[in-house]
Design an enzyme around this catalytic site. Structure first.
Site, PDB file in Angstrom:
ATOM      1  N   ASP A  66      -3.802   9.135   3.401  1.00 60.08           N
ATOM      2  CA  ASP A  66      -3.959   7.721   3.073  1.00 60.08           C
ATOM      3  C   ASP A  66      -5.273   7.560   2.319  1.00 60.08           C
ATOM      4  OD1 ASP A  66      -4.073   5.001   2.878  1.00 60.08           O
ATOM      5  OD2 ASP A  66      -3.722   4.608   5.005  1.00 60.08           O
ATOM      6  N   CYS A 115      -3.999   2.818  -5.183  1.00 56.92           N
ATOM      7  CA  CYS A 115      -3.397   3.597  -4.099  1.00 56.92           C
ATOM      8  C   CYS A 115      -2.197   4.409  -4.595  1.00 56.92           C
ATOM      9  CB  CYS A 115      -2.993   2.697  -2.950  1.00 56.92           C
ATOM     10  SG  CYS A 115      -1.871   1.369  -3.433  1.00 56.92           S
ATOM     11  N   HIS A 155       0.856  -1.199   0.000  1.00 54.84           N
ATOM     12  CA  HIS A 155       0.000   0.000   0.000  1.00 54.84           C
ATOM     13  C   HIS A 155       0.888   1.244   0.000  1.00 54.84           C
ATOM     14  CE1 HIS A 155      -3.500   2.430   0.565  1.00 54.84           C
ATOM     15  NE2 HIS A 155      -3.104   2.884   1.742  1.00 54.84           N
TER      16      HIS A 155
END
Length: 497
Positions: A405, A456, A388
């Protein structure tokens, strides 16, 4: 019929029977006979003459001779012989007739008084009073039941037939009474009932008076409540008029944020064809472009990470960050002064052994960069957490440490490490002590979030792109396919727009 006869006390009869000469028949039938204790005799006592003994004679002289008891008529069998039979009817006497006349007069007077009192009673109720008073029975006496119908008839008081008077009272709407069972003692009972009725009437009158007072007080309160209700309505109307008379505040229209045109410039047909040709399998091992300053080669296989549903790799991210820095250098007025660390910086700064400033101390020398980190508006640090990508930002302009995030995660360890690094960097390169403890650490919320498991890296690059432009994050998941094609086009041209 049977009647209750009360016998005499046990002590008197025992004294009577003890004075009589003992006989075998009396001892046999007496219920109180107890055999005497055996007396002890001695020869000396038997030989003496009681007449000659002065002590015994003096003792006997003290007690008088026993006299025979008076004869009285007994209406019940004696204790010596319990024989159950009817008692003999006594002969009437003149004294008895006088007593009967007296009771008759008393009864007539009591009857008239009671009938007068019956007018206050409810019709249809009957009251029966037992005239026979129970005689108190002593505890030490014996009660025996015998059949004596004639004795009961003697004790009864003759009742005068008064049907005519009862009929007259019925015409006056008085309750019917059972005259045969009515006696002299009924007068007190009737008077007691009359007094109880008067007490009930007085209680009803007092309760009625109390109810009237309560009703009057309730009426007074109702009038007061009505007055208060009128005042409330009047004040509410007055208040509504005052509110309507006030000038309405001018509502400030929120300025509509215009979506900038530059980040969303569509690709031409030629640019799209060039990108799709680079994604083809024939160019997998072919070096498409090389970034000379960073010495990174972009092959067809490396560029394929920008195709839909693919994860971004380090080469594509690092080349794009170098292009953003070149864009800022090319047009400094249109972009913020930023520094872009590559994907390996954070791994060196915070390795498995912990925080290590010496591992990255030479990355930001004045000779390499041409500027100091503390002079930049923003410093971007891409962070790879296994599978991630996230972003940490050192905002020198607002004195903040930001963490972004796309899955809305939080990690204070990253911001603490960057705060310590900034202090060491300023002291090492510029000789300044920066109190980073007063800086705010913010985990940014409300930012665009990814809706899948592979965008991401693309979200992280667009966070950096929009912040370096000084823009808000005005994109979403729907723009990701376009951003992938645009990033591939900019890498192939080695120029960020």
């Amino acid at each position: 019929m049977s009647a209750v006869a009360i016998n005499r006390k046990r002590s008197k009869e025992e004294s009577l029977y003890l004075n009589q000469p003992p006989t075998s028949q009396f001892r046999r039938h007496s219920p109180y006979f107890q055999p005497p204790k055996k007396r002890r005799f001695s020869l000396a006592i038997m030989s003496q003459d009681p007449s000659n003994n002065p002590s015994s004679s003096s003792r006997i002289s003290k007690y008088p001779d026993a006299k025979a008891p008076l004869r009285r008529e007994i209406h019940a069998p004696s204790r010596a012989s319990l024989i159950y039979a009817k008692a003999k009817k006594p002969q009437p006497s003149s004294d008895c007739c006088e007593k009967g006349k007296f009771f008759t007069r008393e009864y007539d007077y009591a009857k008239r008084t009671a009938l007068d009192a019956c007018r206050f009673l409810n019709r249809g109720k009957k009251e029966f009073i037992d005239l026979e008073e129970e005689e108190a029975v002593p505890q030490d006496s014996i009660v025996e039941v015998i059949d004596c119908d004639e004795e009961k008839e003697k004790k009864k008081v003759e009742v005068i037939d008064c049907d005519e008077e009862v009929k007259e009272e019925e015409n006056l709407q008085t309750p019917s009474l059972d005259v045969k069972n009515f006696g002299v003692g009924d007068t007190s009972a009737m008077l007691n009932s009359l007094s109880l009725g008067r007490e009930e009437t007085a209680a009803d009158a007092s309760s009625l008076e109390a109810y009237r007072k309560l009703m009057q007080s309730a009426e007074r309160r109702n009038s007061k409540l009505e007055a208060l209700e009128f005042e409330i309505l009047f004040n509410e109307k007055k208040l509504s008029q005052l509110r309507n008379s006030r000038p309405k505040p001018v509502e400030k229209k929120k300025p509509i944020k215009k979506v900038p045109h530059e980040p969303f410039i569509p690709l031409t047909e030629e640019e799209e064809a060039e990108v799709y040709q680079a994604f083809s399998g024939r160019n997998r091992r072919k070096v498409l472009v090389t970034h000379e300053s960073s010495n990174i080669d972009i092959t067809g296989e490396v560029l394929q990470c920008l195709t839909p549903s693919a994860w971004l790799n380090d080469e594509v991210i690092n080349v794009y960050l170098e292009l953003l820095k070149e864009r800022e250098t090319r047009e400094p007025k249109n972009y913020l002064k930023c520094h872009f660390f590559n994907t390996f910086f954070y791994k060196k700064l915070l390795s498995d052994s912990g925080y290590n400033f010496k591992a990255v101390r030479r990355w930001t020398t004045q000779r390499k960069l041409g500027y100091a980190l503390i002079d930049c508006d923003m410093i971007f640090v891409p962070i790879h957490r296994g599978v991630h990508w996230t972003l940490a930002v050192i905002n020198n302009r607002d004195r903040k440490f930001l963490y972004l995030d796309s899955l809305n995660g939080v990690d204070s360890k990253i911001l603490n490490a960057l705060a310590k690094y900034l202090g060491d960097e300023a002291k090492e390169k510029s000789g300044k002590d920066i109190d980073v403890s007063s800086w705010e650490m913010e985990f940014v919320e409300g930012i665009p979030q990814q809706q899948n498991g592979y965008d991401c890296g693309m979200f992280m690059l667009k966070y950096i792109d929009f912040f370096s432009r000084g823009l808000g994050l005005c994109f979403s998941q729907e723009h990701m396919p376009y951003f992938r094609l645009r990033t591939a086009k900019e890498i192939l041209k080695l120029r960020a727009d």
